[in-house]
Write an enzyme that holds these catalytic residues in place. Structure first.
Site, mmCIF file in Angstrom:
data_model
loop_
_atom_site.group_PDB
_atom_site.id
_atom_site.type_symbol
_atom_site.label_atom_id
_atom_site.label_comp_id
_atom_site.label_asym_id
_atom_site.label_seq_id
_atom_site.Cartn_x
_atom_site.Cartn_y
_atom_site.Cartn_z
ATOM 1 N N ARG A 183 -8.304 3.893 6.390
ATOM 2 C CA ARG A 183 -6.921 4.151 6.019
ATOM 3 C C ARG A 183 -6.490 3.258 4.861
ATOM 4 O O ARG A 183 -7.049 2.187 4.645
ATOM 5 C CB ARG A 183 -5.991 3.957 7.226
ATOM 6 C CG ARG A 183 -5.979 2.561 7.806
ATOM 7 C CD ARG A 183 -5.052 2.466 9.003
ATOM 8 N NE ARG A 183 -3.678 2.670 8.642
ATOM 9 C CZ ARG A 183 -2.816 1.697 8.343
ATOM 10 N NH1 ARG A 183 -3.206 0.447 8.372
ATOM 11 N NH2 ARG A 183 -1.574 1.980 8.023
ATOM 12 N N LEU A 184 -5.517 3.746 4.157
ATOM 13 C CA LEU A 184 -4.821 2.983 3.134
ATOM 14 C C LEU A 184 -3.332 3.155 3.417
ATOM 15 O O LEU A 184 -2.886 4.269 3.707
ATOM 16 C CB LEU A 184 -5.136 3.504 1.734
ATOM 17 C CG LEU A 184 -6.563 3.327 1.219
ATOM 18 C CD1 LEU A 184 -6.723 4.035 -0.127
ATOM 19 C CD2 LEU A 184 -6.920 1.870 1.086
ATOM 20 N N ASP A 185 -2.578 2.090 3.343
ATOM 21 C CA ASP A 185 -1.144 2.182 3.586
ATOM 22 C C ASP A 185 -0.487 3.128 2.584
ATOM 23 O O ASP A 185 -0.995 3.349 1.480
ATOM 24 C CB ASP A 185 -0.492 0.808 3.492
ATOM 25 C CG ASP A 185 -0.833 -0.084 4.678
ATOM 26 O OD1 ASP A 185 -1.252 0.450 5.729
ATOM 27 O OD2 ASP A 185 -0.679 -1.311 4.549
ATOM 28 N N ARG A 186 0.650 3.663 2.972
ATOM 29 C CA ARG A 186 1.368 4.633 2.145
ATOM 30 C C ARG A 186 1.628 4.104 0.739
ATOM 31 O O ARG A 186 1.477 4.826 -0.247
ATOM 32 C CB ARG A 186 2.692 5.004 2.824
ATOM 33 C CG ARG A 186 3.503 6.044 2.069
ATOM 34 C CD ARG A 186 4.763 6.430 2.810
ATOM 35 N NE ARG A 186 5.675 5.338 2.994
ATOM 36 C CZ ARG A 186 6.565 4.915 2.092
ATOM 37 N NH1 ARG A 186 6.667 5.508 0.929
ATOM 38 N NH2 ARG A 186 7.362 3.905 2.345
#
Length: 194
Positions: free
Chosen positions: A164-167
Site C-alpha cells: 500500500r501507499l498512503d493516499r
C-alpha cells in the site's frame, strides 16, 4: 446491477458494489478529477443478535453515525429496504434477511494526474500512483481510486494491491491480477526484508 427508479419525477441510477467504475463517471475540471454523484447500495445481512429488533432500532443501535429520525425517514422513503422491499418503521427483522441502505454519494475529488502503467504482465501490473488518489475503495472513496480509475480507463479488473501507499503519497505501486498472486508477491517482498 444498475436499476433505474423514478423518484419525485427524477430518474436515478442506483448502483451496487457490482457496478464497475466507467469513464463517463468522471468529470475533469482545472486539474481535478471529480466523480459524478451517485446512489449506492450498502448491503448487510441480519445477524442473529439483530433479529427481533425493529428496522429503525437496529440502525439506531448499530449505526450511530446518524440520528434516529434520519433512519425513520430513510425507511419511510425506501432508502432502507429489507429483501428488496419497502417496510414500515415498526418492521421486525429476521435472521439472514438482506438489508439495503441506499445513500447518495459525493466522492471527494482528487488530482487529475494519469495513473501511468509502467509494466503490464499476465500476473502483475506496475503503475505510477499519483498523490491524492487512494489505492483501493475505502472510506468516502470508491471510484476515485487507483483500482477504480484503472478499471474505468483500461478495463483492468480485478486488481489486488501487493503493498500500500498512503493516499497523499505518489510512487511505484504493484497490483496483482488475483488474490492468490497478491499473497504470493507479498510473501516474496516480506522475505526480501528479513
Amino acid at each position: 446491477m444498475n436499476t433505474k427508479r423514478k423518484r419525485e419525477d427524477m430518474e436515478i441510477v442506483w448502483q451496487t458494489p457490482a457496478n464497475p467504475p466507467e469513464r463517463h463517471d468522471y468529470i475533469f475540471r482545472n486539474g481535478i478529477r471529480y466523480v459524478k454523484p451517485y446512489y449506492f447500495e450498502f448491503i448487510s445481512h441480519v445477524k442473529n443478535r439483530w433479529a427481533g429488533k425493529t428496522i429503525v432500532d437496529l440502525f439506531s443501535d448499530e449505526f450511530k453515525g446518524r440520528p434516529r429520525d434520519y433512519y425513520e425517514s430513510a425507511v419511510k422513503s425506501g432508502r432502507i429496504q429489507v429483501d428488496g422491499q419497502k417496510v414500515s418503521v415498526s418492521y421486525v427483522v429476521q435472521s439472514s434477511q438482506k438489508i439495503s441502505h441506499f445513500l447518495h454519494r459525493h466522492e471527494p475529488p482528487v488530482m487529475s494526474w494519469d495513473v501511468e502503467i509502467l509494466c503490464e504482465e499476465p500476473d502483475v501490473l506496475t503503475v505510477c500512483k499519483p498523490a491524492s488518489v487512494p489505492v483501493h475503495p475505502c472510506g468516502q472513496y470508491r471510484k476515485n481510486t487507483v483500482v477504480g480509475i484503472l478499471q474505468a480507463e483500461y478495463g483492468l479488473a480485478p486488481l489486488f494491491p501487493v503493498h500500500r501507499l498512503d493516499r497523499l503519497v505518489s510512487g511505484l505501486l504493484i497490483l496483482a491480477r488475483s488474490a492468490s498472486r497478491a499473497d504470493l508477491f507479498r510473501q516474496q517482498v516480506y522475505f526480501l526484508f528479513i
